[in-house]
Design a protein around this motif. Structure first.
Motif, short mmCIF file in Angstrom:
data_model
loop_
_atom_site.label_atom_id
_atom_site.label_comp_id
_atom_site.label_asym_id
_atom_site.label_seq_id
_atom_site.Cartn_x
_atom_site.Cartn_y
_atom_site.Cartn_z
N TRP A 42 10.44 -3.80 14.42
CA TRP A 42 10.19 -4.97 15.27
C TRP A 42 9.67 -6.05 14.35
O TRP A 42 8.53 -5.98 13.87
CB TRP A 42 9.21 -4.63 16.37
N ALA A 43 10.47 -7.07 14.10
CA ALA A 43 10.12 -8.15 13.18
C ALA A 43 9.76 -9.41 13.97
O ALA A 43 10.45 -10.44 13.89
CB ALA A 43 11.27 -8.41 12.20
N LYS A 44 8.68 -9.34 14.73
CA LYS A 44 8.31 -10.46 15.59
C LYS A 44 7.84 -11.69 14.82
O LYS A 44 7.86 -12.80 15.35
CB LYS A 44 7.28 -10.04 16.63
N ASP A 45 7.45 -11.53 13.55
CA ASP A 45 6.97 -12.67 12.77
C ASP A 45 8.08 -13.63 12.34
O ASP A 45 7.79 -14.71 11.84
CB ASP A 45 6.20 -12.19 11.54
N VAL A 46 9.34 -13.24 12.51
CA VAL A 46 10.44 -14.16 12.19
C VAL A 46 10.95 -14.88 13.44
O VAL A 46 11.84 -15.72 13.36
CB VAL A 46 11.63 -13.46 11.49
N ALA A 47 10.36 -14.59 14.58
CA ALA A 47 10.77 -15.24 15.83
C ALA A 47 10.29 -16.69 15.86
O ALA A 47 9.33 -17.06 15.18
CB ALA A 47 10.18 -14.48 17.01
N PRO A 48 10.95 -17.53 16.66
CA PRO A 48 10.49 -18.91 16.80
C PRO A 48 9.10 -18.97 17.44
O PRO A 48 8.69 -18.05 18.15
CB PRO A 48 11.53 -19.56 17.72
N GLU A 76 8.25 -22.21 6.84
CA GLU A 76 6.79 -22.15 6.83
C GLU A 76 6.36 -20.86 6.12
O GLU A 76 7.03 -19.83 6.25
CB GLU A 76 6.25 -22.17 8.26
N PRO A 77 5.27 -20.90 5.35
CA PRO A 77 4.91 -19.76 4.50
C PRO A 77 4.90 -18.39 5.19
O PRO A 77 5.46 -17.43 4.67
CB PRO A 77 3.53 -20.13 3.96
N GLU A 78 4.28 -18.28 6.35
CA GLU A 78 4.17 -16.98 7.01
C GLU A 78 5.54 -16.47 7.44
O GLU A 78 5.89 -15.30 7.24
CB GLU A 78 3.24 -17.07 8.23
N ARG A 79 6.35 -17.33 8.03
CA ARG A 79 7.69 -16.92 8.46
C ARG A 79 8.60 -16.68 7.27
O ARG A 79 9.43 -15.77 7.28
CB ARG A 79 8.29 -17.94 9.41
N ALA A 80 8.48 -17.50 6.22
CA ALA A 80 9.29 -17.30 5.02
C ALA A 80 8.99 -15.94 4.40
O ALA A 80 9.91 -15.23 3.96
CB ALA A 80 9.06 -18.42 4.02
N GLN A 81 7.73 -15.55 4.39
CA GLN A 81 7.36 -14.23 3.85
C GLN A 81 7.93 -13.13 4.73
O GLN A 81 8.45 -12.13 4.23
CB GLN A 81 5.84 -14.10 3.75
N ALA A 82 7.84 -13.27 6.05
CA ALA A 82 8.39 -12.27 6.96
C ALA A 82 9.91 -12.17 6.79
O ALA A 82 10.48 -11.07 6.85
CB ALA A 82 8.03 -12.63 8.40
N LEU A 83 10.56 -13.29 6.54
CA LEU A 83 12.01 -13.31 6.30
C LEU A 83 12.33 -12.57 5.00
O LEU A 83 13.25 -11.76 4.95
CB LEU A 83 12.47 -14.76 6.25
#
Length: 123
Positions: A42-48, A76-83
């Motif tokens: 579940w990769a919820k950190d890449v969600a909008p 954005e840093p947090e989403r880029a890392q999750a990606l």
């Protein structure tokens, strides 16, 4: 258009053989028990963001602007890392990005599949 190694589907659909299944929604799907979900991650950190998701509201006339804004959020840093974490975890294996949305072709999962297919992992 997603790559052949990355496709998009609904979380309620059956698993395709030899593919990783990743839920990319921020919220858990209604009516789906966690112990019954056939997921690998579940990769919820890449969600909008909640704000962007609410603004879009799955209005077809807003999809192009939604996709533009979502791509910006993915930098954005947090989403880029999750990606990057998702790319590393996939490691060239077949991947199905899952959403509870009724029309996955007009969802963030389709935009995410395009981003994953177009950009290599950050160093």
């Amino acid at each position: 258009m997603p790559s052949p190694d990355i496709d998009v589907g609904r979380v309620y659909d059956p698993r395709r053989p030899d593919r990783l299944r990743v839920l990319v929604d921020r919220l858990w799907p209604r009516g789906l028990r966690k112990d019954a979900a056939d997921l690998d991650r579940w990769a919820k950190d890449v969600a909008p963001s909640n704000e962007l998701r609410s603004w879009y509201g799955h209005a077809p006339e807003r999809f192009d602007e939604f996709a533009r804004r979502y791509r910006a959020e993915l930098t954005e840093p947090e989403r880029a890392q999750a990606l990057d974490d998702l790319r590393a975890w996939q490691d060239g294996r077949g991947l199905t990005l899952l959403t509870a949305t009724r029309d996955p072709s007009a969802s963030h999962a389709t935009v995410l599949a395009e981003v994953l297919a177009a950009r290599p992992r950050r160093p």
